[in-house]
Design an enzyme around this catalytic site. Structure first.
Site, PDB file in Angstrom:
ATOM      1  N   LYS A 156      33.668  48.420  16.753  1.00 23.53           N
ATOM      2  CA  LYS A 156      33.463  47.053  16.244  1.00 23.53           C
ATOM      3  C   LYS A 156      32.735  46.231  17.291  1.00 23.53           C
ATOM      4  O   LYS A 156      33.046  46.322  18.486  1.00 23.53           O
ATOM      5  CB  LYS A 156      34.828  46.408  15.942  1.00 23.53           C
ATOM      6  N   GLU A 210      42.154  29.671  15.534  1.00 25.60           N
ATOM      7  CA  GLU A 210      42.750  30.893  16.108  1.00 25.60           C
ATOM      8  C   GLU A 210      43.459  30.649  17.439  1.00 25.60           C
ATOM      9  O   GLU A 210      42.841  30.222  18.423  1.00 25.60           O
ATOM     10  CB  GLU A 210      41.649  31.946  16.320  1.00 25.60           C
TER      11      GLU A 210
HETATM   12  C1  LIG Z   1      33.844  34.943  15.921  1.00 25.97           C
HETATM   13  C2  LIG Z   1      34.271  34.067  15.033  1.00 25.97           C
HETATM   14  O1  LIG Z   1      35.364  34.244  14.248  1.00 25.97           O
HETATM   15  C3  LIG Z   1      36.346  35.208  14.568  1.00 25.97           C
HETATM   16  C4  LIG Z   1      37.625  34.659  14.093  1.00 25.97           C
HETATM   17  C5  LIG Z   1      38.017  34.794  12.787  1.00 25.97           C
HETATM   18  C6  LIG Z   1      37.340  35.691  11.954  1.00 25.97           C
HETATM   19  C7  LIG Z   1      36.351  36.483  12.431  1.00 25.97           C
HETATM   20  C8  LIG Z   1      35.649  37.446  11.557  1.00 25.97           C
HETATM   21  O2  LIG Z   1      36.036  37.570  10.386  1.00 25.97           O
HETATM   22  O3  LIG Z   1      34.684  38.065  11.993  1.00 25.97           O
HETATM   23  C9  LIG Z   1      35.995  36.510  13.870  1.00 25.97           C
HETATM   24  O4  LIG Z   1      36.672  37.572  14.420  1.00 25.97           O
HETATM   25  C10 LIG Z   1      33.588  32.783  14.824  1.00 25.97           C
HETATM   26  O5  LIG Z   1      34.095  31.969  14.042  1.00 25.97           O
HETATM   27  O6  LIG Z   1      32.568  32.531  15.481  1.00 25.97           O
END
Ligand SMILES: C=C(O[C@H]1C=CC=C(C(=O)O)[C@@H]1O)C(=O)O
Length: 418
Positions: A156, A210
């Site tokens: 990932k 988060e």
């Molecule tokens: C990297 C980001 O989100 C992270 C946090 C929630 C969901 C995310 C996703 O679905 O990719 C990311 O991991 C951003 O908002 O810039």
């Protein structure tokens, strides 16, 4: 997890921030902290923060906190200050409102808030363009599918992109924080950033959903998010989006990598660690996410051990999780450094605070903009796995810009634009 202390204090407005001595704001449903600088900046990189924090924190006065921002790059300097904390939510709110209304840095006039937000004169540039971002995602997907001849396989990578918003006047970060305020499911923040001598002051302003890590005594809490879909105006279409997200094998996989990495790092330090087997839905005003609430109890409650495992040391240990970097960590960071044209700076790092006991709260610095003068650079990323579609990841990052675009008062283009 006990609620944060909200010791009462008089709601006296603070003096306006002077360049280089800007206060830190963290303001959410469960916690508020406004910290006015007391001393110099602690600029240690994340890798060294645990040791520095263990020496510094016990010297703090009861109302003082070490607060500020950690950059995305673990080896770059953080920007933390010892601050005099104001934790009364009403006082914090009053202060922000006051700062939003005064012309501390020749801000956008507050009357804009009451006018149509669409009256502001903005120019928006995608850096990289959406097409270039999609091309980078496609390259990344290819790497994720390749079986490496040697070294670790990549599972990932979180790839980010930016929008550069240029206003006709200098921006007031407190005005922006005020406008981000309506969503109870996020933590708003304004963190001063380092700037070169002679440059205008800069801030990271955002509203993050988060939590990286909170600690109270020996209790620790991490609430990672990964796996996203935009919320839609039509309630039943939006609910269908949420259900599709929960059923999506791709999003569940993307999420599992984050939970696993955090659990692996916390488990050796904890005598108990509760890791729910399935994520639940987490909603912000503009997005659906998959989230997991990880709760633990530190193994060793002795003062010496708790000093070594301050909230700051633990946040620095976890950062960057695969919610913002990828997995395995080292090759993912290498891949994103090669594929992203704009350095992240303090985006996708952490913002938060830590007190003399090591208790504190650190959030992932997402849904944010670096604000300096009349410019705001917005950042958003998406987790890429082998089954990712470049178009869907571009749409996801586009949706993640919405909260900030609305707050800035930009005429928000449709989801398939930008
Ligand atoms: C990297 C980001 O989100 C992270 C946090 C929630 C969901 C995310 C996703 O679905 O990719 C990311 O991991 C951003 O908002 O810039």
């Amino acid at each position: 997890m006990p609620a944060l202390s909200t010791a009462s204090a008089p709601a006296t407005p603070a003096p306006r921030p002077a360049p280089g001595a800007s206060p830190v704001l963290l303001h959410g449903q469960h916690a508020s902290l406004l910290g006015r600088p007391l001393g110099p900046v602690l600029a240690a990189p994340a890798a060294a923060l645990g040791v520095q924090a263990a020496a510094l924190l016990p010297t703090l006065a009861p109302q003082a906190r070490l607060a500020g921002a950690l950059p995305f790059d673990r080896t770059a300097a953080s920007h933390l200050q010892v601050v005099q904390a104001q934790t009364n939510p009403a006082a914090v709110q009053a202060w922000v409102q006051n700062q939003a209304e005064i012309s501390s840095t020749s801000p956008l006039p507050v009357s804009n808030e009451r006018q149509s937000p669409h009256t502001l004169d903005w120019s928006l540039t995608a850096e990289p363009s959406r097409a270039a971002y999609e091309a980078s995602v496609a390259r990344c997907v290819q790497r994720l599918r390749d079986v490496p001849a040697s070294g670790e396989a990549l599972h990932k990578v979180v790839l980010a992109r930016t929008l550069l918003a240029q206003a006709s006047q200098a921006l007031n970060p407190w005005w922006l924080a005020q406008r981000l305020g309506a969503d109870p499911h996020v933590l708003r923040y304004v963190a001063p950033l380092p700037v070169a001598a002679g440059d205008a002051p800069a801030w990271l302003v955002g509203a993050t959903p988060e939590r990286l890590l909170a600690r109270r005594g020996r209790q620790v809490l991490s609430e990672p998010l990964a796996g996203s879909a935009p919320r839609l105006a039509d309630a039943s279409a939006s609910r269908a989006q949420a259900e599709a997200l929960q059923a999506s094998a791709k999003d569940q996989q993307e999420h599992r990598y984050v939970v696993q990495a955090i659990a692996d790092l916390l488990a050796p330090l904890c005598r108990q660690l509760r890791v729910p087997p399935q994520p639940t839905l987490h909603a912000t005003a503009t997005m659906w996410h998959l989230g997991t609430r990880i709760e633990g109890e530190l193994r060793d409650p002795s003062p010496h051990a708790l000093a070594q495992t301050s909230s700051l040391a633990l946040a620095a240990l976890l950062h960057p999780t695969p919610a913002v970097g990828g997995t395995p960590r080292a090759p993912a960071l290498q891949a994103l450094a090669e594929l992203e044209p704009v350095p992240r700076g303090f985006y996708a790092g952490a913002v938060g605070w830590c007190d003399a006991h090591g208790d504190g709260d650190w959030h992932v610095s997402l849904r944010c903009a670096r604000v300096q003068g009349a410019r705001a650079r917005l950042f958003a990323g998406a987790g890429i796995v082998a089954s990712s579609s470049p178009q869907a990841e571009a749409a996801e990052t586009r949706a993640k810009f919405n909260a900030m675009l609305h707050a800035l008062g930009v005429r928000v283009p449709p989801l398939d634009a930008l």
